[in-house]
Write an enzyme that holds these catalytic residues in place. Structure first.
Site, mmCIF file in Angstrom:
data_model
loop_
_atom_site.group_PDB
_atom_site.id
_atom_site.type_symbol
_atom_site.label_atom_id
_atom_site.label_comp_id
_atom_site.label_asym_id
_atom_site.label_seq_id
_atom_site.Cartn_x
_atom_site.Cartn_y
_atom_site.Cartn_z
ATOM 1 N N ARG A 87 65.259 -26.265 15.121
ATOM 2 C CA ARG A 87 65.997 -27.021 14.090
ATOM 3 C C ARG A 87 67.069 -26.073 13.554
ATOM 4 O O ARG A 87 66.352 -24.968 13.117
ATOM 5 C CB ARG A 87 65.266 -27.856 13.266
ATOM 6 C CG ARG A 87 64.638 -29.039 13.807
ATOM 7 C CD ARG A 87 63.952 -29.802 12.788
ATOM 8 N NE ARG A 87 62.604 -29.333 12.315
ATOM 9 C CZ ARG A 87 62.824 -28.697 11.283
ATOM 10 N NH1 ARG A 87 63.826 -28.572 10.468
ATOM 11 N NH2 ARG A 87 61.664 -27.933 10.769
ATOM 12 N N TYR B 142 68.363 -29.328 21.372
ATOM 13 C CA TYR B 142 66.766 -28.797 21.085
ATOM 14 C C TYR B 142 66.145 -29.977 20.301
ATOM 15 O O TYR B 142 66.816 -29.873 19.033
ATOM 16 C CB TYR B 142 66.652 -27.429 20.679
ATOM 17 C CG TYR B 142 65.236 -26.729 20.864
ATOM 18 C CD1 TYR B 142 65.108 -26.278 22.220
ATOM 19 C CD2 TYR B 142 64.349 -27.002 20.056
ATOM 20 C CE1 TYR B 142 63.719 -25.852 22.516
ATOM 21 C CE2 TYR B 142 62.968 -26.396 20.421
ATOM 22 C CZ TYR B 142 62.733 -25.859 21.633
ATOM 23 O OH TYR B 142 61.603 -25.398 22.010
ATOM 24 N N LYS C 215 63.577 -36.679 13.490
ATOM 25 C CA LYS C 215 63.703 -36.235 12.288
ATOM 26 C C LYS C 215 64.877 -36.910 11.485
ATOM 27 O O LYS C 215 65.168 -37.086 10.431
ATOM 28 C CB LYS C 215 63.971 -34.734 12.148
ATOM 29 C CG LYS C 215 62.836 -33.790 12.719
ATOM 30 C CD LYS C 215 61.646 -34.019 11.885
ATOM 31 C CE LYS C 215 60.624 -33.069 12.581
ATOM 32 N NZ LYS C 215 59.254 -33.296 12.059
ATOM 33 N N HIS D 292 57.069 -37.205 6.405
ATOM 34 C CA HIS D 292 56.671 -36.234 7.378
ATOM 35 C C HIS D 292 55.197 -35.936 7.318
ATOM 36 O O HIS D 292 54.567 -34.949 6.801
ATOM 37 C CB HIS D 292 57.091 -35.006 6.955
ATOM 38 C CG HIS D 292 57.293 -33.823 7.976
ATOM 39 N ND1 HIS D 292 57.158 -32.297 7.614
ATOM 40 C CD2 HIS D 292 57.334 -33.837 9.151
ATOM 41 C CE1 HIS D 292 57.225 -31.809 8.846
ATOM 42 N NE2 HIS D 292 57.297 -32.681 9.758
ATOM 43 N N SER E 133 56.567 -28.234 9.149
ATOM 44 C CA SER E 133 56.657 -27.949 10.499
ATOM 45 C C SER E 133 55.705 -26.725 10.733
ATOM 46 O O SER E 133 55.760 -25.757 10.229
ATOM 47 C CB SER E 133 57.970 -27.643 10.977
ATOM 48 O OG SER E 133 58.801 -28.610 10.439
ATOM 49 N N CYS F 161 52.618 -26.034 10.805
ATOM 50 C CA CYS F 161 51.625 -25.701 9.829
ATOM 51 C C CYS F 161 50.251 -26.363 10.219
ATOM 52 O O CYS F 161 49.323 -26.531 9.489
ATOM 53 C CB CYS F 161 51.766 -26.182 8.633
ATOM 54 S SG CYS F 161 53.026 -25.202 7.801
ATOM 55 N N ASP G 95 53.256 -36.466 13.046
ATOM 56 C CA ASP G 95 54.447 -36.106 12.553
ATOM 57 C C ASP G 95 54.969 -37.003 11.339
ATOM 58 O O ASP G 95 55.694 -36.459 10.427
ATOM 59 C CB ASP G 95 55.555 -35.807 13.743
ATOM 60 C CG ASP G 95 56.517 -34.867 13.229
ATOM 61 O OD1 ASP G 95 56.186 -33.737 12.302
ATOM 62 O OD2 ASP G 95 57.559 -34.930 13.501
ATOM 63 N N ARG H 18 57.553 -25.771 22.967
ATOM 64 C CA ARG H 18 57.055 -26.930 22.626
ATOM 65 C C ARG H 18 56.445 -28.077 23.880
ATOM 66 O O ARG H 18 56.877 -27.678 25.178
ATOM 67 C CB ARG H 18 58.250 -28.255 21.945
ATOM 68 C CG ARG H 18 58.752 -27.700 20.831
ATOM 69 C CD ARG H 18 57.915 -27.735 19.733
ATOM 70 N NE ARG H 18 58.417 -27.356 18.287
ATOM 71 C CZ ARG H 18 58.283 -28.249 17.306
ATOM 72 N NH1 ARG H 18 57.533 -29.024 17.100
ATOM 73 N NH2 ARG H 18 58.754 -27.571 16.228
#
Ligand code: OXD
Ligand code: MN
Length: 603
Positions: A73, A215, A224, A244, A266, A268, A291, A383
């Site tokens: 991102r 991406y 998002k 989130h 993100s 974590c 998420d 990913r």
């Protein structure tokens, strides 16, 4: 073109405008079918975007390698574009809406020449639920289409639900690489200059315009852009929360179940926690989402959470049978991998996958790689995209259109020092203070330096679509919507403590069930807690260490309150709060004052 497939006037008018602006060669309306998905995957193989993986080892799976400039991102290219800068607030890049509209339209001009424009009708949340939102993403990337098919409910039934009059959120996306007739395509088309990428949100419309990146969160606009940035602004107006957060269910050996939501920045460990296999015998975790959580109060006064997505877009490196067996068993088939390494057998590999490094592989940049190489085989932000329904730990209620009642909310992050393993807020307002002051070391999920401590309130720093000060006030106002005993309890957790030599002080992963058990007991009213200046902590005896080899001294250390470190932390929170000026709710300043006073009394 679209007239046969939808009679929605607003949609037809928008599609005509987009065609006029972007000048695609062709337009294709996605029906969301399995055959369409397979056809597009074949097309991606033909275009060299996809490599089909070994059918025996990983059936119906594909590997994509992005352009090296397009791997995460791009927060510095992400805008909240409103009439007044105050409405975007100090934590967002802002652009004046009218000015940005002219600018972005110029950028999209002819952007799809030589390409097919795909129209993706998608629903965030179950199709037809009053709590769901419909988006229409237009994109010139078939890679985006197949990822959106995994991540959202997409296709003809969404157009049907939209009907003639229904409204939708327009999401325009181009990789920013028009093709002239004599030009061949590249496997990963994108705008290669990072300064020419634009991820722009107009919450006042609402609408989304994303240019130049193919991406993840930059390009899969349901995630998002819609379900967090735009949805948070809608939720602010309508009185609910778009967060989130993972959603999990924890079931005790006696069969009692509590639902827990958790906000972590993100990369974590949200995916690992959301589908964890507890090491504590008899305890069970089932997963509802990893998420995003949309939460609103139900008629019974409790807060209900729903995951608007249908897939996992998880970080691959570090995912192993030790850290996340359920994820490993989710992407065994029907999955897409991006920027991981390819083995000579035609399977995927990444660092810390829990299997020995192959003697030879092709790395994420398509180059030969051996274990002696100094570079990583998989990009740190590589990913997997995998359907949620394939997760062995998926909860039976994961698609419940009303969501599930939340008993506890967790705030976490990577904090090598100071922040204890677990800490319960005194009450809702104190919990909101904890969320507002949360911080974490940065990771590879966004471009920029990793490993630097930054404040990331509610793990929403990159995702809040309006003024963060107003967002804090919105969270505080939730307490007025119900009785205090109906509100979820709030906790901070920190799995990432290290000692001076860099040794982890807590094993994490399935061992985190020991902390979840204490949280469960607190919710049930049976867990023991000690009041400290920073909140309610378990005494070391209150954490069940049976069968674990965690040294008691380590546990004592990560449950201790270091008054000196916390005094510094309070100072840093104060400095951070100053950035919000008069938009910071006074209740939070008062909370900070109360923390300081308690620390002083203890010190
Ligand atoms: C994600 C992120 O992809 O937070 O979920 O970056
Ligand atoms: Mn995320």
């Amino acid at each position: 073109m679209a007239a046969a497939l939808t009679e929605n006037g607003e949609l037809l008018a928008w599609l005509r405008d987009v065609v006029e602006l972007c000048k695609p060669d062709d337009v294709y309306i996605c029906d969301g079918s399995d055959s369409e998905y397979r056809r597009l995957c074949e097309l991606l193989v033909k275009n060299r975007t996809f490599t089909r993986l070994n059918e025996e080892l990983r059936p119906d799976c594909f590997l994509a390698r992005s352009h090296p400039s397009d791997v995460a991102r791009v927060e510095d290219r992400t805008y909240i574009s409103t009439t007044s800068q105050d409405d975007a607030g100090p934590t967002n890049n802002w652009a004046e809406a009218d000015v940005m509209k002219l600018k972005i339209a110029r950028i999209f001009l002819r952007s799809m020449e030589g390409r097919t424009m795909y129209v993706i009708p998608f629903s965030m949340g179950p199709v037809g639920s009053p709590f769901s939102r419909i988006g229409i993403q237009v994109t010139d990337s078939p890679y985006v289409v197949v990822n959106m098919r995994i991540m959202t409910r997409m296709g003809s039934d969404v157009l049907e639900a939209l009907g003639k009059e229904g409204s939708f959120i327009p999401c325009l996306h181009s990789v920013g690489k028009p093709l002239s007739p004599l030009q061949g395509d590249v496997p990963w088309p994108c705008e290669e200059d990072p300064k020419h990428k634009y991820i722009v949100h107009f919450p006042e419309d609402p609408s989304i315009w994303s240019y130049g990146s193919g991406y993840g969160g930059n390009a899969l606009l349901g995630k998002k852009c819609l379900a967090l940035r735009i949805a948070s602004a809608i939720a602010h107006k309508e009185g609910w929360l778009a967060e989130h957060m993972l959603i999990l269910a924890l079931t005790s050996p006696e069969g009692k179940k509590h639902y827990i939501a958790g906000a972590f920045p993100s990369a974590c460990g949200k995916t690992n926690l959301a589908m964890m296999k507890p090491t504590l015998p008899g305890w069970k975790v089932t997963c509802l989402g990893d998420d995003i959580a949309w939460m609103r109060f139900g008629a019974d006064g409790r807060l209900y959470a729903m995951n608007p997505e249908t897939g996992f877009f998880g970080v691959a490196p570090g995912t192993s049978y030790e850290s996340n067996p359920n994820a490993m068993d989710t992407f065994t088939h029907n999955s897409i991998f991006t920027n991981v390494a390819l083995t000579d057998e035609g399977d995927v590999w990444w660092e810390e996958m829990g299997v020995p490094a192959p003697a030879h592989a092709i790395d994420w940049q398509g180059k030969d790689w051996t274990p002696e190489a100094s570079s990583k085989a998989a990009h740190p932000n590589s990913r997997f995209t995998a359907p949620a329904e394939q997760c062995p730990a998926i909860d039976p209620d994961w698609q419940n259109p009303n969501g599930v009642p939340i008993s506890a909310i967790l705030f976490g992050g990577r904090r090598p020092s100071t922040v204890p393993l677990v800490n319960e807020a005194f009450d809702w307002e104190h919990g909101v203070f904890m969320g507002s002051a949360a911080g974490s070391e940065t990771t590879a999920a966004a471009l920029g330096q990793a490993g630097v401590l930054r404040r990331d309130p509610f793990a929403m720093l990159p995702f809040c679509g309006y003024n963060m000060g107003d967002y804090f006030a919105h969270w505080l106002s939730m307490a007025d919507k119900t009785k205090s005993d109906k509100l979820p309890r709030i906790f901070t957790v920190n799995w990432f403590r290290k000692d001076e030599s860099g040794r982890w002080l807590w094993p994490g992963y399935g061992e985190n069930s020991r902390v979840l058990k204490w949280i469960f007991e607190r919710v049930e009213g049976t867990g023991e807690a000690v009041d400290t200046p920073i909140g309610r902590l378990p005494s070391p005896e209150a954490i069940d260490l049976s069968g674990s080899d965690v040294p008691r001294a380590d546990l004592e250390r990560i449950l201790a309150v270091d008054v000196e470190a916390w005094t510094k932390e309070a100072e840093a929170i104060g400095t951070y709060y100053d950035t919000f000026g008069d938009r910071l709710p006074s209740a939070l300043r008062d909370q900070l004052g109360a923390l300081r006073a308690r620390l002083e009394a203890a010190g």
